[in-house]
Scaffold this active site. Structure first.
Site, PDB file in Angstrom:
ATOM      1  CG  HIS A   1      27.326 -44.537  36.713  1.00  0.00           C
ATOM      2  ND1 HIS A   1      26.450 -45.421  36.120  1.00  0.00           N
ATOM      3  CD2 HIS A   1      27.643 -45.069  37.920  1.00  0.00           C
ATOM      4  CE1 HIS A   1      26.259 -46.452  36.928  1.00  0.00           C
ATOM      5  NE2 HIS A   1      26.968 -46.262  38.030  1.00  0.00           N
ATOM      6  CB  CYS A   2      24.623 -41.113  40.597  1.00  0.00           C
ATOM      7  SG  CYS A   2      24.543 -40.866  42.376  1.00  0.00           S
ATOM      8  N   PRO A   3      27.031 -43.506  41.683  1.00  0.00           N
ATOM      9  CG  PRO A   3      28.986 -43.374  42.944  1.00  0.00           C
ATOM     10  CD  PRO A   3      28.235 -42.686  41.840  1.00  0.00           C
TER      11      PRO A   3
ATOM     12  CG  ASN B   1      20.071 -45.992  36.899  1.00  0.00           C
ATOM     13  OD1 ASN B   1      20.652 -46.307  35.853  1.00  0.00           O
ATOM     14  ND2 ASN B   1      18.758 -45.876  36.971  1.00  0.00           N
TER      15      ASN B   1
END
Ligand SMILES: [Zn+2]
Ligand SMILES: [Zn+2]
Length: 265
Positions: free
Chosen positions: A119-121, A125
């Site tokens: 999960h990439c802040p 997303n």
């Protein structure tokens, strides 16, 4: 299936993404104004340099926005599991739903994602099967834009001739030194941060292993036949045409349609 917008409600993610958009906007506004346009007018640089800067900048923001709003590979409520594929499915003990193996439950988004990488802040997303290609493009174009910006900052001081005709009363020229120092600082941070990530991502695709699988050390347990790198990259980008791997303005078609409900980005 058309364009599906996937929007994650997470204020922390919005802040991170806001910072990235600010850095992009800052450089896209100030670098042409301070360096490219004045030097072009005085004949020190070409129109191609300006065009290239805007093109890389455009590719960068398109891949960021698309990676952020694309469905990363969310599983449907009631997936149809063909009898022949039952053994490749498992039950998620968090959302109690069946999912293909190699999927992962994202606690931030609250659902399972097919072939989830992480999960990439910064894009607010998940990075999964359907938007991994956009995330890779984002890393690539961010490195390119940061490098180009740093080269222009450097050339402005040490290579281009001093400007003569600019209006020094304008805000951008009165604050030129401060604006360029901020741009250089941002360029170094972005290039340093993204280069390590990009290298890890490429190695992951070469070995057909997601970041989550690498972290959980389960790679040894997965007995997958080793695929050639062209095959693993083609599966991520959804095409065997290598030139298309660099284009964010297209629809991704999965090379092998998995489980009868693959989403197209
Ligand atoms: Zn789940
Ligand atoms: Zn997520």
């Amino acid at each position: 299936m058309g364009l599906q917008i996937h929007f994650v409600i997470d204020p922390q993610g919005w802040c991170c993404m806001g910072m990235i958009i600010f850095v992009w906007l800052y450089n896209t506004l100030f670098i042409p104004q301070i360096i490219l346009f004045p030097h072009y007018e005085e004949g020190h640089t070409s129109a191609a340099a300006i065009l290239c800067y805007y093109l890389v900048s455009l590719f960068c923001i398109v891949s960021l926005l698309r990676a952020s709003i694309a469905d990363p590979g969310k599983l449907p409520e009631r997936p149809k599991i063909p009898l022949t594929e039952r053994e490749f499915w498992e039950l998620c003990n968090k959302c109690n739903m069946m999912r293909p193996k190699r999927s992962h439950h994202c606690s931030r988004c609250g659902h399972c994602v097919r072939r989830m990488d992480h999960h990439c802040p910064w894009i607010n997303n998940c990075v999964g099967e359907d938007n991994h290609w956009l995330f890779l493009q984002l890393c690539f174009y961010t490195q390119l834009l940061s490098s180009y910006t740093l080269i222009l900052d450097f050339c402005h001081y040490y290579y281009f001739l001093p400007l003569k005709k600019v209006n020094w009363d304008l805000f951008v020229f009165r604050h030129e030194l401060a604006l360029l120092r901020i741009s250089t600082f941002m360029g170094i941070i972005m290039l340093g941060g993204i280069s390590g990530l990009f290298y890890t991502q490429l190695m992951g695709i070469f070995t057909d292993t997601t970041s989550i699988e690498k972290m959980s050390n389960c790679c040894e347990e997965i007995s997958r036949p080793r695929k050639p790198w062209q095959q693993t990259f083609s599966e991520v980008f959804g095409t065997r045409w290598k030139i298309l791997w660099f284009i964010p303005f297209r629809q991704r078609q999965p090379l092998r349609i998995p489980y009868h409900f693959a989403n197209h980005v």
